[in-house]
Design a protein around this motif. Structure first.
Motif, PDB file in Angstrom:
ATOM      1  N   THR A   7       0.842  -1.194   0.000  1.00 27.53           N
ATOM      2  CA  THR A   7       0.000   0.000   0.000  1.00 27.53           C
ATOM      3  C   THR A   7       0.877   1.244   0.000  1.00 27.53           C
ATOM      4  O   THR A   7       2.082   1.181   0.296  1.00 27.53           O
ATOM      5  N   PRO A   8       0.298   2.416  -0.308  1.00 24.18           N
ATOM      6  CA  PRO A   8       1.089   3.657  -0.212  1.00 24.18           C
ATOM      7  C   PRO A   8       1.681   3.857   1.171  1.00 24.18           C
ATOM      8  O   PRO A   8       2.791   4.368   1.316  1.00 24.18           O
ATOM      9  N   GLU A   9       0.941   3.449   2.217  1.00 23.77           N
ATOM     10  CA  GLU A   9       1.436   3.625   3.586  1.00 23.77           C
ATOM     11  C   GLU A   9       2.683   2.790   3.841  1.00 23.77           C
ATOM     12  O   GLU A   9       3.659   3.261   4.426  1.00 23.77           O
ATOM     13  N   THR A  10       2.650   1.518   3.393  1.00 26.02           N
ATOM     14  CA  THR A  10       3.814   0.663   3.628  1.00 26.02           C
ATOM     15  C   THR A  10       4.993   1.116   2.767  1.00 26.02           C
ATOM     16  O   THR A  10       6.141   1.045   3.193  1.00 26.02           O
ATOM     17  N   THR A  11       4.716   1.592   1.555  1.00 23.18           N
ATOM     18  CA  THR A  11       5.784   2.097   0.697  1.00 23.18           C
ATOM     19  C   THR A  11       6.452   3.314   1.332  1.00 23.18           C
ATOM     20  O   THR A  11       7.686   3.443   1.328  1.00 23.18           O
ATOM     21  N   THR A  12       5.643   4.219   1.882  1.00 23.75           N
ATOM     22  CA  THR A  12       6.194   5.400   2.542  1.00 23.75           C
ATOM     23  C   THR A  12       7.018   5.008   3.754  1.00 23.75           C
ATOM     24  O   THR A  12       8.123   5.527   3.971  1.00 23.75           O
ATOM     25  N   ASP A 140      13.286  18.207   3.923  1.00 29.03           N
ATOM     26  CA  ASP A 140      13.331  18.495   2.489  1.00 29.03           C
ATOM     27  C   ASP A 140      12.907  19.937   2.227  1.00 29.03           C
ATOM     28  O   ASP A 140      12.625  20.694   3.153  1.00 29.03           O
ATOM     29  N   ARG A 141      12.871  20.310   0.962  1.00 22.44           N
ATOM     30  CA  ARG A 141      12.607  21.708   0.608  1.00 22.44           C
ATOM     31  C   ARG A 141      11.160  22.135   0.867  1.00 22.44           C
ATOM     32  O   ARG A 141      10.835  23.313   0.789  1.00 22.44           O
ATOM     33  N   ARG A 142      10.299  21.170   1.197  1.00 18.50           N
ATOM     34  CA  ARG A 142       8.920  21.497   1.587  1.00 18.50           C
ATOM     35  C   ARG A 142       8.805  21.726   3.091  1.00 18.50           C
ATOM     36  O   ARG A 142       7.746  22.121   3.574  1.00 18.50           O
ATOM     37  N   GLY A 143       9.889  21.411   3.831  1.00 21.39           N
ATOM     38  CA  GLY A 143       9.839  21.499   5.277  1.00 21.39           C
ATOM     39  C   GLY A 143       9.427  20.208   5.952  1.00 21.39           C
ATOM     40  O   GLY A 143       9.180  20.192   7.160  1.00 21.39           O
ATOM     41  N   VAL A 144       9.351  19.106   5.203  1.00 18.18           N
ATOM     42  CA  VAL A 144       9.001  17.813   5.792  1.00 18.18           C
ATOM     43  C   VAL A 144      10.229  17.246   6.498  1.00 18.18           C
ATOM     44  O   VAL A 144      11.277  17.056   5.883  1.00 18.18           O
ATOM     45  N   ARG A 145      10.057  16.977   7.783  1.00 15.41           N
ATOM     46  CA  ARG A 145      11.157  16.515   8.641  1.00 15.41           C
ATOM     47  C   ARG A 145      11.148  14.996   8.749  1.00 15.41           C
ATOM     48  O   ARG A 145      10.104  14.370   8.847  1.00 15.41           O
ATOM     49  N   LEU A 146      12.331  14.415   8.752  1.00 14.82           N
ATOM     50  CA  LEU A 146      12.478  12.991   9.034  1.00 14.82           C
ATOM     51  C   LEU A 146      13.060  12.833  10.425  1.00 14.82           C
ATOM     52  O   LEU A 146      14.169  13.294  10.702  1.00 14.82           O
ATOM     53  N   GLY A 147      12.305  12.214  11.321  1.00 13.33           N
ATOM     54  CA  GLY A 147      12.792  11.938  12.666  1.00 13.33           C
ATOM     55  C   GLY A 147      13.360  10.542  12.766  1.00 13.33           C
ATOM     56  O   GLY A 147      13.554   9.849  11.760  1.00 13.33           O
ATOM     57  N   ARG A 148      13.575  10.102  13.993  1.00 14.55           N
ATOM     58  CA  ARG A 148      14.158   8.776  14.203  1.00 14.55           C
ATOM     59  C   ARG A 148      13.126   7.656  14.164  1.00 14.55           C
ATOM     60  O   ARG A 148      13.492   6.482  14.173  1.00 14.55           O
ATOM     61  N   GLY A 149      11.854   7.989  14.146  1.00 12.33           N
ATOM     62  CA  GLY A 149      10.842   6.961  13.994  1.00 12.33           C
ATOM     63  C   GLY A 149      10.166   6.521  15.271  1.00 12.33           C
ATOM     64  O   GLY A 149       9.303   5.635  15.247  1.00 12.33           O
ATOM     65  N   GLY A 150      10.519   7.139  16.401  1.00 14.08           N
ATOM     66  CA  GLY A 150       9.907   6.737  17.662  1.00 14.08           C
ATOM     67  C   GLY A 150       8.520   7.290  17.885  1.00 14.08           C
ATOM     68  O   GLY A 150       7.753   6.760  18.686  1.00 14.08           O
ATOM     69  N   PRO A 184       9.869  11.020   2.403  1.00  8.96           N
ATOM     70  CA  PRO A 184       8.546  10.378   2.356  1.00  8.96           C
ATOM     71  C   PRO A 184       7.665  10.897   3.487  1.00  8.96           C
ATOM     72  O   PRO A 184       8.080  10.930   4.645  1.00  8.96           O
ATOM     73  N   ALA A 185       6.459  11.342   3.161  1.00  7.97           N
ATOM     74  CA  ALA A 185       5.584  11.977   4.149  1.00  7.97           C
ATOM     75  C   ALA A 185       4.345  11.130   4.385  1.00  7.97           C
ATOM     76  O   ALA A 185       3.791  10.531   3.454  1.00  7.97           O
ATOM     77  N   GLU A 186       3.912  11.075   5.645  1.00  7.79           N
ATOM     78  CA  GLU A 186       2.680  10.408   6.051  1.00  7.79           C
ATOM     79  C   GLU A 186       1.688  11.468   6.531  1.00  7.79           C
ATOM     80  O   GLU A 186       2.072  12.605   6.825  1.00  7.79           O
ATOM     81  N   PRO A 187       0.401  11.115   6.624  1.00  7.20           N
ATOM     82  CA  PRO A 187      -0.615  12.116   6.982  1.00  7.20           C
ATOM     83  C   PRO A 187      -0.352  12.828   8.306  1.00  7.20           C
ATOM     84  O   PRO A 187      -0.714  14.001   8.457  1.00  7.20           O
ATOM     85  N   HIS A 188       0.310  12.146   9.251  1.00  6.57           N
ATOM     86  CA  HIS A 188       0.527  12.775  10.561  1.00  6.57           C
ATOM     87  C   HIS A 188       1.733  13.702  10.581  1.00  6.57           C
ATOM     88  O   HIS A 188       1.960  14.391  11.576  1.00  6.57           O
ATOM     89  N   ASP A 189       2.536  13.733   9.538  1.00  2.75           N
ATOM     90  CA  ASP A 189       3.747  14.555   9.532  1.00  2.75           C
ATOM     91  C   ASP A 189       3.384  16.035   9.435  1.00  2.75           C
ATOM     92  O   ASP A 189       2.645  16.445   8.536  1.00  2.75           O
TER      93      ASP A 189
END
Length: 206
Positions: A7-12, A140-150, A184-189
């Motif tokens: 699914t898109p969610e698992t791909t993200t 990224d250039r949109r301001g989407v942050r990647l955290g450590r996943g916790g 990669p962005a999810e709805p909660h980001d």
């Protein structure tokens, strides 16, 4: 994995994990003295932000390992008279908060973290700050942050949003962690408003 599971969610989520591994490996290769030297430039640029020059209360964190060093920034904010709140990790990975009272009032905690020893203020204390300084591995250039996943900071940002508060969201990064490619962005980001690196300030339209 079957097509039904792809699914898109698992791909993200898979994309996030792969990017996270690459960024953590790059950080692990950074020389410790280089991280220390960059701390002064990081603090200087951050302290010039309007979001911090006019702040009365800031939520921040104590850097550990190869994270961008926040110690000089925390001390400078405290010397300005800013009320600096630091996180205390709860058993369910949510965050409580306590006031930063100096490096000598930090104690070792689980997962290699350093936490304030003062009275706990409760998870909702973060809703009263003017600016939230966020850890991250990249943006990224949109301001989407990647955290450590916790998920701790996703909960924090959701709590703040639900309260109706609108603090500035600023992520602190090493040079090279502002990505031209998309995180990669999810709805909660929640996107951030700005990123600070030793090279300067980068703003987004979050």
């Amino acid at each position: 994995m079957s097509d039904a599971e792809n699914t898109p969610e698992t791909t993200t989520a898979t994309g996030k994990r792969a990017l996270r591994r690459a960024l953590l490996a790059a950080r692990a290769a950074l020389p410790e003295d280089g991280v220390r030297r960059a701390a002064a430039a990081l603090a200087r640029h951050a302290l010039e932000l309007p979001e911090l020059t006019g702040a009365r209360a800031v939520a921040a964190y104590v850097s550990v390992g190869r994270e961008p060093d926040t110690r000089a920034l925390l001390d400078a904010l405290r010397e300005r008279g800013v009320r600096v709140l630091l996180p205390v990790l709860l058993p369910d990975d949510d965050l409580d908060w306590a006031v930063y009272e100096g490096a000598d009032r930090l104690a070792r905690a689980g997962r290699g973290l350093l936490e304030p020893t003062g009275p706990r203020l409760g998870p909702d204390a973060v809703t009263a700050v003017d600016t939230v300084l966020l850890p991250g591995l990249a943006v990224d250039r949109r301001g989407v942050r990647l955290g450590r996943g916790g998920g701790s900071y996703d909960r924090l940002l959701a709590r703040v949003e639900a309260s109706g508060a609108r603090p500035a969201r600023v992520v602190l990064l090493h040079a090279g962690e502002l990505l031209d490619g998309r995180v990669p962005a999810e709805p909660h980001d929640r996107p951030v408003h700005a990123a600070v690196t030793p090279e300067g300030v980068h703003r987004f339209t979050a």
